[in-house]
Design an enzyme around this catalytic site. Structure first.
Site, PDB file in Angstrom:
ATOM      1  N   VAL A  14      -3.682 -11.548   8.868  1.00 57.28           N
ATOM      2  CA  VAL A  14      -3.425 -11.827   9.918  1.00 57.28           C
ATOM      3  C   VAL A  14      -4.562 -11.734  11.150  1.00 57.28           C
ATOM      4  O   VAL A  14      -4.094 -12.384  12.909  1.00 57.28           O
ATOM      5  CB  VAL A  14      -3.005  -9.741  10.571  1.00 57.28           C
ATOM      6  CG1 VAL A  14      -2.589  -9.641  11.780  1.00 57.28           C
ATOM      7  CG2 VAL A  14      -1.567  -9.618   9.807  1.00 57.28           C
ATOM      8  N   ARG A  39     -19.113  -9.532   3.269  1.00 57.65           N
ATOM      9  CA  ARG A  39     -18.955 -10.635   2.271  1.00 57.65           C
ATOM     10  C   ARG A  39     -18.164 -12.048   2.556  1.00 57.65           C
ATOM     11  O   ARG A  39     -19.328 -13.488   2.485  1.00 57.65           O
ATOM     12  CB  ARG A  39     -18.105  -9.948   0.653  1.00 57.65           C
ATOM     13  CG  ARG A  39     -16.562  -9.740   1.186  1.00 57.65           C
ATOM     14  CD  ARG A  39     -15.727  -9.572  -0.174  1.00 57.65           C
ATOM     15  NE  ARG A  39     -14.562  -9.731   0.590  1.00 57.65           N
ATOM     16  CZ  ARG A  39     -14.406  -8.261   0.615  1.00 57.65           C
ATOM     17  NH1 ARG A  39     -14.917  -7.263   0.999  1.00 57.65           N
ATOM     18  NH2 ARG A  39     -12.554  -8.394   1.129  1.00 57.65           N
ATOM     19  N   SER A  40     -17.911 -11.605   3.763  1.00 58.86           N
ATOM     20  CA  SER A  40     -17.810 -12.552   5.091  1.00 58.86           C
ATOM     21  C   SER A  40     -18.918 -13.585   5.633  1.00 58.86           C
ATOM     22  O   SER A  40     -18.297 -14.073   6.525  1.00 58.86           O
ATOM     23  CB  SER A  40     -16.488 -12.326   5.666  1.00 58.86           C
ATOM     24  OG  SER A  40     -15.227 -12.318   4.650  1.00 58.86           O
ATOM     25  N   CYS A 132       5.611  -4.010  10.826  1.00 60.10           N
ATOM     26  CA  CYS A 132       5.792  -5.558  10.991  1.00 60.10           C
ATOM     27  C   CYS A 132       7.480  -5.405  10.988  1.00 60.10           C
ATOM     28  O   CYS A 132       8.092  -5.910  11.230  1.00 60.10           O
ATOM     29  CB  CYS A 132       5.669  -6.358  10.076  1.00 60.10           C
ATOM     30  SG  CYS A 132       5.772  -6.003   7.835  1.00 60.10           S
ATOM     31  N   GLY A 163       3.904  -9.705   3.818  1.00 55.91           N
ATOM     32  CA  GLY A 163       3.098  -9.386   4.646  1.00 55.91           C
ATOM     33  C   GLY A 163       2.788  -7.786   2.969  1.00 55.91           C
ATOM     34  O   GLY A 163       2.016  -6.853   3.682  1.00 55.91           O
ATOM     35  N   LYS A 216       8.163   4.966   7.062  1.00 55.22           N
ATOM     36  CA  LYS A 216       7.337   4.401   8.747  1.00 55.22           C
ATOM     37  C   LYS A 216       8.694   3.681   9.461  1.00 55.22           C
ATOM     38  O   LYS A 216       8.674   4.034  10.435  1.00 55.22           O
ATOM     39  CB  LYS A 216       6.669   3.177   8.269  1.00 55.22           C
ATOM     40  CG  LYS A 216       5.499   3.397   7.556  1.00 55.22           C
ATOM     41  CD  LYS A 216       5.033   1.542   7.047  1.00 55.22           C
ATOM     42  CE  LYS A 216       3.618   2.656   6.204  1.00 55.22           C
ATOM     43  NZ  LYS A 216       3.122   1.371   5.470  1.00 55.22           N
ATOM     44  N   ARG A 237      10.997  -6.583  -1.227  1.00 50.38           N
ATOM     45  CA  ARG A 237       9.943  -7.593  -1.210  1.00 50.38           C
ATOM     46  C   ARG A 237      10.944  -8.671  -1.802  1.00 50.38           C
ATOM     47  O   ARG A 237      11.710  -8.772  -3.223  1.00 50.38           O
ATOM     48  CB  ARG A 237       8.643  -6.972  -1.794  1.00 50.38           C
ATOM     49  CG  ARG A 237       8.177  -8.064  -2.144  1.00 50.38           C
ATOM     50  CD  ARG A 237       7.578  -8.203  -0.956  1.00 50.38           C
ATOM     51  NE  ARG A 237       6.914  -6.846  -0.735  1.00 50.38           N
ATOM     52  CZ  ARG A 237       5.901  -6.555   0.405  1.00 50.38           C
ATOM     53  NH1 ARG A 237       6.139  -6.975   1.647  1.00 50.38           N
ATOM     54  NH2 ARG A 237       5.074  -5.621   1.035  1.00 50.38           N
ATOM     55  N   HIS A 244       9.960 -12.129   8.124  1.00 51.69           N
ATOM     56  CA  HIS A 244      11.231 -10.817   7.543  1.00 51.69           C
ATOM     57  C   HIS A 244      12.013 -10.874   7.960  1.00 51.69           C
ATOM     58  O   HIS A 244      12.824 -11.197   8.765  1.00 51.69           O
ATOM     59  CB  HIS A 244      10.354  -9.112   7.570  1.00 51.69           C
ATOM     60  CG  HIS A 244       9.504  -9.159   7.362  1.00 51.69           C
ATOM     61  ND1 HIS A 244       8.839  -9.861   6.028  1.00 51.69           N
ATOM     62  CD2 HIS A 244       7.820  -7.972   7.261  1.00 51.69           C
ATOM     63  CE1 HIS A 244       7.341  -8.794   5.483  1.00 51.69           C
ATOM     64  NE2 HIS A 244       7.347  -7.858   6.396  1.00 51.69           N
TER      65      HIS A 244
END
Length: 342
Positions: A14, A39-40, A132, A163, A216, A237, A244
């Site tokens: 995202v 870590r990034s 979403c 997702g 949700k 899923r 989606h």
């Protein structure tokens, strides 16, 4: 004059999409910071297709003072830790996590649906991005609700593995490859095999037998659109990488024909109607990837209830379901409140 903008969680699916959309839509930016976990730190990521490389900073050490807008894609635990800090420093947080969505002092915004609700953002200096699956559905429902007043919605979702993040996409790819070569397809991210299968379970189970994803959709639709609308959802899923889909059945208070609904949807903001009664005359997830619109097809009357319609709704969940909606909120915030950009 532009804004000083932060993208937190910039290395995830995202977060990267947020950067792509900020670049595509030429959002007015004077300075851009990209943040992720330790870590990034030091990694370089692309700012869309601008050719610019951005160096990732550690969110733990970042000072948000003097920054205008932060787009968060760091999950609820990260938002709980950092959103109040950024908001208190005067940087308005647009949060993609679920943490603040049902907070009465935090607006839950889909700009095509309830733009006026953003005016309440000053209570916490935080704005929530919806789930979403909710985001694309309310874009489709809003113009129809305005025309004939929705009483009840029954929705079944067909949600892509993106997702569930990069781990979900990797699992579908690896399981599919393993099955073709005769190896085991053991589930890790998902509760059952996702390749060549569907799983009627997204997020955790609640006491009433529904899942948190289904909950949700119910509560967010009420908060965004109308608390009187009754909603029941079954979230599934499916083995699709991005995009989606939703089969939506709607019962209205007032009479509305399929022809009238199509006429309304053709003019609705954020909606693209593709509805031909022929082979291929509808949109599937593959066609919506990389697109901004919420696509509507298969609009038809439901003779089993008074004033009923059924329709098919498809959208890129990484875009309208997350990153695009967040950037649209930032644009709305700028127009209505910050008014800094020329």
């Amino acid at each position: 004059m532009g804004y000083r903008v932060v993208v937190a969680g910039a290395t995830g699916n995202v977060g990267r999409e947020m950067l792509n959309i900020l670049a595509e839509r030429e959002f007015p930016i004077d300075e851009l910071a990209v943040l992720a976990s330790a870590r990034s730190q030091g990694d370089e990521i692309d700012f869309g297709e601008t050719g610019k490389k951005l160096k990732v900073q550690n969110i733990e050490h970042f000072d948000p003072t003097g920054w205008d807008i932060a787009l968060f894609a760091i999950g609820s635990e990260g938002s709980k830790l950092y959103a109040p800090k950024f908001a208190a420093a005067g940087c308005t947080v647009i949060d993609n996590a679920s943490l603040y969505r049902m907070d009465p002092d935090v607006p839950l915004i889909v700009p095509e649906v309830n733009p006026e609700a953003i005016d309440g953002y000053t209570k916490r200096n935080i704005i929530a991005n919806p789930n979403c699956s909710t985001a694309q559905m309310v874009v489709a429902l809003k113009p129809l609700h305005d025309a004939a007043k929705i009483k009840r919605v029954v929705v079944a979702t067909y949600q892509s593995v993106s997702g569930a993040g990069k781990a979900g996409m990797d699992e579908l790819f690896e399981q599919s490859r393993n099955i073709f070569v005769g190896d085991q397809a053991e589930p890790k991210k998902f509760t059952k095999q996702i390749a060549f299968n569907v799983i009627p379970h997204i997020d955790s189970f609640l006491d009433d037998g529904s899942t948190k994803e289904e909950w949700k959709m119910v509560v967010e639709t009420k908060k965004i659109l109308d608390p009187k609308i009754k909603v029941t959802a079954t979230c599934v899923r499916v083995p699709v990488f991005v995009g989606h889909s939703e089969a939506i059945n709607i019962e209205f208070e007032d009479e509305i024909s399929a022809a009238k609904a199509k006429s309304i949807l053709r003019e609705a903001p954020g909606v693209m109607l593709v509805d031909k009664h022929e082979d291929g005359g509808y949109v599937t997830p593959i066609e919506c990837v990389g697109e901004y619109a919420t696509y509507i097809s298969r609009v038809r009357e439901d003779s089993t209830v008074d004033n009923g319609l059924s329709l098919w709704c498809v959208s890129d969940n990484l875009r309208k379901g997350a990153a695009l909606n967040a950037v649209q909120i930032a644009e709305l915030l700028g127009r209505r409140h910050l008014k800094k950009a020329a």
